[in-house]
Write an enzyme that holds these catalytic residues in place. Structure first.
Site, PDB file in Angstrom:
ATOM      1  N   GLY A  58     130.672  86.235 115.314  1.00 33.99           N
ATOM      2  CA  GLY A  58     130.859  87.677 115.234  1.00 33.99           C
ATOM      3  C   GLY A  58     132.322  88.011 115.343  1.00 33.99           C
ATOM      4  O   GLY A  58     133.121  87.208 115.849  1.00 33.99           O
ATOM      5  N   GLN A  63     139.346  93.155 117.448  1.00 32.98           N
ATOM      6  CA  GLN A  63     139.848  91.782 117.449  1.00 32.98           C
ATOM      7  C   GLN A  63     140.794  91.501 116.286  1.00 32.98           C
ATOM      8  O   GLN A  63     141.467  90.471 116.274  1.00 32.98           O
ATOM      9  CB  GLN A  63     138.677  90.793 117.386  1.00 32.98           C
ATOM     10  CG  GLN A  63     137.808  90.821 118.623  1.00 32.98           C
ATOM     11  CD  GLN A  63     136.728  89.776 118.521  1.00 32.98           C
ATOM     12  OE1 GLN A  63     135.716  89.994 117.882  1.00 32.98           O
ATOM     13  NE2 GLN A  63     136.954  88.623 119.135  1.00 32.98           N
ATOM     14  N   CYS A 100     134.132  83.710 122.484  1.00 30.06           N
ATOM     15  CA  CYS A 100     134.689  84.869 121.801  1.00 30.06           C
ATOM     16  C   CYS A 100     135.970  84.407 121.109  1.00 30.06           C
ATOM     17  O   CYS A 100     136.756  83.668 121.710  1.00 30.06           O
ATOM     18  CB  CYS A 100     135.006  85.953 122.839  1.00 30.06           C
ATOM     19  SG  CYS A 100     135.739  87.430 122.142  1.00 30.06           S
ATOM     20  N   LEU A 101     136.171  84.830 119.871  1.00 33.17           N
ATOM     21  CA  LEU A 101     137.380  84.403 119.143  1.00 33.17           C
ATOM     22  C   LEU A 101     138.655  84.890 119.831  1.00 33.17           C
ATOM     23  O   LEU A 101     139.718  84.330 119.609  1.00 33.17           O
ATOM     24  CB  LEU A 101     137.336  84.890 117.691  1.00 33.17           C
ATOM     25  CG  LEU A 101     136.260  84.239 116.803  1.00 33.17           C
ATOM     26  CD1 LEU A 101     136.338  84.788 115.390  1.00 33.17           C
ATOM     27  CD2 LEU A 101     136.388  82.724 116.791  1.00 33.17           C
ATOM     28  N   HIS A 142     127.273  91.510 122.251  1.00 30.16           N
ATOM     29  CA  HIS A 142     128.654  91.056 122.476  1.00 30.16           C
ATOM     30  C   HIS A 142     129.611  91.864 121.592  1.00 30.16           C
ATOM     31  O   HIS A 142     130.645  92.350 122.061  1.00 30.16           O
ATOM     32  CB  HIS A 142     128.745  89.555 122.164  1.00 30.16           C
ATOM     33  CG  HIS A 142     130.114  88.965 122.303  1.00 30.16           C
ATOM     34  ND1 HIS A 142     130.427  88.024 123.262  1.00 30.16           N
ATOM     35  CD2 HIS A 142     131.264  89.191 121.602  1.00 30.16           C
ATOM     36  CE1 HIS A 142     131.722  87.706 123.138  1.00 30.16           C
ATOM     37  NE2 HIS A 142     132.244  88.390 122.139  1.00 30.16           N
ATOM     38  N   GLU A 143     129.251  92.027 120.315  1.00 27.93           N
ATOM     39  CA  GLU A 143     130.133  92.762 119.393  1.00 27.93           C
ATOM     40  C   GLU A 143     130.167  94.254 119.738  1.00 27.93           C
ATOM     41  O   GLU A 143     131.216  94.896 119.655  1.00 27.93           O
ATOM     42  CB  GLU A 143     129.712  92.545 117.938  1.00 27.93           C
ATOM     43  CG  GLU A 143     129.786  91.105 117.454  1.00 27.93           C
ATOM     44  CD  GLU A 143     131.064  90.384 117.831  1.00 27.93           C
ATOM     45  OE1 GLU A 143     132.145  90.991 117.781  1.00 27.93           O
ATOM     46  OE2 GLU A 143     130.985  89.198 118.202  1.00 27.93           O
ATOM     47  N   HIS A 146     132.549  94.942 122.406  1.00 26.08           N
ATOM     48  CA  HIS A 146     133.935  94.996 121.911  1.00 26.08           C
ATOM     49  C   HIS A 146     134.293  96.424 121.477  1.00 26.08           C
ATOM     50  O   HIS A 146     135.418  96.872 121.675  1.00 26.08           O
ATOM     51  CB  HIS A 146     134.123  94.079 120.699  1.00 26.08           C
ATOM     52  CG  HIS A 146     134.483  92.666 121.044  1.00 26.08           C
ATOM     53  ND1 HIS A 146     135.630  92.328 121.729  1.00 26.08           N
ATOM     54  CD2 HIS A 146     133.864  91.493 120.775  1.00 26.08           C
ATOM     55  CE1 HIS A 146     135.692  91.008 121.864  1.00 26.08           C
ATOM     56  NE2 HIS A 146     134.625  90.479 121.298  1.00 26.08           N
TER      57      HIS A 146
END
Ligand code: NI
Length: 176
Positions: A58, A63, A100-101, A142-143, A146
């Protein structure tokens, strides 16, 4: 003949830069997406490429430095676009490893609801209602976190969160 470099971008070059913690954009409030145009379609495509390039499940707009209510999710080859998402319902409980990226190389178990119902628009402005469970529910949540400026480490104990924060700050210092 001189080639215009801008028209010769490879898929790699179309990728966006992924911001890592503690980049302040990750904590900034996001604005709803209001204009559904060709530029938005292209942005979604670039986010999709960037997510796959980094083997992410994701990627949310903050991000890549954009304070917009927009995220993309991949779940075993299925691709989802979440624009202006709303959590309609949640149920149950699951604990699973998350990464997470924006926190490269860091993974930790996070507790989330087992099932969710989410309403979101796609890049053409069409609304969809998704019923997700297990990993997909986790990825959606999770997204969506963000988009509220919330990071997965905020679901962890203060001790664990502190350890990760320290590691990330050290990393940022080394790269500066
Ligand atoms: Ni993330």
């Amino acid at each position: 003949m001189v080639m215009d470099a801008k028209n010769e971008m490879s898929p790699e070059e179309l990728g966006l830069e992924v911001r890592v913690f503690p980049d302040p954009v990750l904590k900034r409030p996001t604005e709803p997406v209001r204009v559904f145009d060709a530029e938005l379609v292209q942005l979604v495509e670039r986010m999709r490429r960037t997510m796959y390039k980094h083997d992410g499940a994701g990627l949310a707009a903050p991000q890549v430095g954009l304070s917009l209510k927009l995220a993309v999710v991949d779940c075993g080859g299925c691709f989802y676009v979440l624009i202006n998402p709303k959590l309609l319902a949640q149920e149950g409980e699951q604990v699973g490893e998350e990464g997470c990226l924006s926190f490269p190389g860091i993974f930790a178990p996070v507790q989330r609801p087992q099932r969710v119902k989410v309403e979101a628009q796609d890049e053409y402005g069409i609304s969809h209602v998704y019923e997700a469970e297990d990993f997909l529910a986790r990825a959606f949540l999770h997204e969506m976190d963000h988009l509220d400026g919330k990071l997965f480490i905020e679901h962890l104990s203060p001790l664990k969160r502190g350890m990760i924060r320290k590691k990330m700050l050290k990393r940022a210092m080394q790269e500066a």
